[in-house]
Design a protein around this motif. Structure first.
Motif, PDB file in Angstrom:
ATOM      1  N   VAL A 177      58.014  27.070  23.540  1.00  0.00           N
ATOM      2  CA  VAL A 177      57.524  26.891  22.167  1.00  0.00           C
ATOM      3  C   VAL A 177      57.862  28.116  21.320  1.00  0.00           C
ATOM      4  O   VAL A 177      58.300  28.006  20.177  1.00  0.00           O
ATOM      5  N   ASN A 178      57.700  29.305  21.904  1.00  0.00           N
ATOM      6  CA  ASN A 178      58.033  30.510  21.145  1.00  0.00           C
ATOM      7  C   ASN A 178      59.530  30.663  20.956  1.00  0.00           C
ATOM      8  O   ASN A 178      59.991  31.143  19.930  1.00  0.00           O
ATOM      9  N   ASP A 179      60.294  30.250  21.971  1.00  0.00           N
ATOM     10  CA  ASP A 179      61.738  30.435  21.889  1.00  0.00           C
ATOM     11  C   ASP A 179      62.380  29.507  20.874  1.00  0.00           C
ATOM     12  O   ASP A 179      63.265  29.903  20.117  1.00  0.00           O
ATOM     13  N   THR A 180      61.963  28.211  20.887  1.00  0.00           N
ATOM     14  CA  THR A 180      62.686  27.227  20.092  1.00  0.00           C
ATOM     15  C   THR A 180      61.878  26.636  18.952  1.00  0.00           C
ATOM     16  O   THR A 180      62.458  26.160  17.984  1.00  0.00           O
ATOM     17  N   VAL A 225      61.184  18.727  26.325  1.00  0.00           N
ATOM     18  CA  VAL A 225      62.418  18.152  26.861  1.00  0.00           C
ATOM     19  C   VAL A 225      63.582  18.452  25.923  1.00  0.00           C
ATOM     20  O   VAL A 225      64.677  18.828  26.350  1.00  0.00           O
ATOM     21  N   THR A 226      63.304  18.309  24.610  1.00  0.00           N
ATOM     22  CA  THR A 226      64.337  18.639  23.631  1.00  0.00           C
ATOM     23  C   THR A 226      64.711  20.111  23.709  1.00  0.00           C
ATOM     24  O   THR A 226      65.891  20.463  23.601  1.00  0.00           O
ATOM     25  N   ALA A 227      63.679  20.966  23.881  1.00  0.00           N
ATOM     26  CA  ALA A 227      63.956  22.397  23.993  1.00  0.00           C
ATOM     27  C   ALA A 227      64.910  22.668  25.148  1.00  0.00           C
ATOM     28  O   ALA A 227      65.844  23.465  25.031  1.00  0.00           O
ATOM     29  N   LYS A 252      62.377  28.704  12.598  1.00  0.00           N
ATOM     30  CA  LYS A 252      61.688  27.809  13.541  1.00  0.00           C
ATOM     31  C   LYS A 252      60.651  26.941  12.855  1.00  0.00           C
ATOM     32  O   LYS A 252      60.367  25.845  13.296  1.00  0.00           O
ATOM     33  N   GLY A 253      60.086  27.424  11.759  1.00  0.00           N
ATOM     34  CA  GLY A 253      59.116  26.632  11.017  1.00  0.00           C
ATOM     35  C   GLY A 253      57.803  26.477  11.757  1.00  0.00           C
ATOM     36  O   GLY A 253      57.577  27.094  12.799  1.00  0.00           O
TER      37      GLY A 253
END
Lengths: 227, 96
Positions: free
Chosen positions: A42-45, A51-53, A188-189
């Motif tokens: 979550v922090n990275d992407t 799954v999308t990450a 990232k928003g």
């Protein structure tokens, strides 16, 4: 005889699966990668759908390889079956009044659903591949309902080429900005909002259009051969 | 409230099971389509109505899903039946 071989096969398969499953402790992952991704994705992407990450951020190159496989398969089928635009045999039966009417009603719904799956790929289950398949089904439904209404191969090929190029260009921009190919970029928003996760929705949009155009092309060549 | 939902779930599941059984036991393809369409449509609708009694706030979604099922399931079966009929698959005529 065939029934006994089936039963034998299923017994063997269940024994193998049982042998694999029994040593595993329920609810605990033996893989360290999963825990790491759960903790940091979550922090990275910024993608709510992990799954999308994984598919687009951690293993973007792998997805590019999958696109290449799909492209190869579609091209091979196109070469074997040929672009049968000239052999327009008009003897094929129509799908009938009921299917033709239903297709008109269902087509916009399918289109909306496909775009929903593609554009919300970073938020909910789904994404480019799944949405692309629905997109192709929507256009193929029209072809099925009205056998004169063929998918234009030229148009789908242009869309496919542009979408594939867009995917690679997005990767190259990330290379220019950050020095790593296909690394997520852009802001990232806020987690869970539609405009979040940086460049991942753009990648999924390109992927969805490419898969949709490719599969629609493939299905319509198959349908032309069937006639 | 939840008891009514459970009754709906049970009856829906029975219809779904009978539809699956019909797919195996029916003698020809047209009869199987009957089982696959009528029983399965009713079974799915009853199951969705059971969900309504558990989560009444989802009534809009459930209504849309039921309408979609009522619309698409007959269309797909009619397309199947038409394709079988046009390909000359004969109707089972034996009676006991």
């Amino acid at each position: 005889m065939q029934r006994w071989t089936t039963i034998l096969f299923l017994t063997g398969l269940s024994i193998v699966l049982f042998a694999i499953i029994t040593p595993l402790v329920l609810g605990q992952s033996p893989m360290l990668v999963g825990k790491l991704i759960n903790a940091s994705a979550v922090n990275d992407t910024g993608a709510a759908n992990l799954v999308t990450a994984v598919v687009l951020a951690y293993r973007g190159l792998d997805t590019l390889g999958e696109l290449a496989i799909l492209f190869t398969a579609a091209t091979a089928i196109g070469i074997i079956l040929g672009t049968t635009d000239k052999t327009q045999t008009t003897s094929s039966p129509t799908a009938g009044f009921i299917v033709a009417t239903a297709a008109k009603v269902l087509f916009p719904l399918l289109l909306v659903f496909a775009l929903y799956i593609i554009l919300h790929g970073h938020l909910t289950p789904g994404g480019g591949f799944q949405g692309g398949a629905v997109l192709a089904a929507a256009f193929f439904l029209l072809t099925l309902a009205d056998s004169g209404n063929n998918i234009k191969h030229k148009v789908t090929q242009v869309i496919e080429a542009l979408a594939g190029t867009a995917f690679i260009v997005l990767g190259l921009v990330s290379f220019a900005l950050q020095g790593v190919f296909l690394q997520p970029w852009l802001d990232k928003g806020e987690l869970g909002s539609l405009f979040s996760a940086g460049s991942l929705p753009l990648l999924y949009l390109a992927l969805g259009l490419k898969v949709g155009a490719e599969l629609a092309n493939l299905l319509s060549s198959l349908a032309n051969v069937e006639k | 409230m939840q008891l009514i939902g459970d009754i709906f779930f049970l009856s829906g599941t029975i219809f779904l099971f009978l539809g699956a059984l019909g797919l195996i036991r029916m003698p020809d393809v047209y009869n199987r389509i009957q089982a696959g369409t009528k029983a399965v449509t009713l079974g799915s609708i009853l199951t969705l109505m059971g969900i309504f009694f558990y989560f009444p706030q989802w009534w809009g979604h459930l209504c849309l899903i039921i309408l979609f099922l009522l619309f698409t399931n007959p269309v797909s079966s009619s397309a199947l039946a038409r394709a079988f009929y046009r390909n000359g698959i004969s109707v089972w005529t034996k009676t006991k």
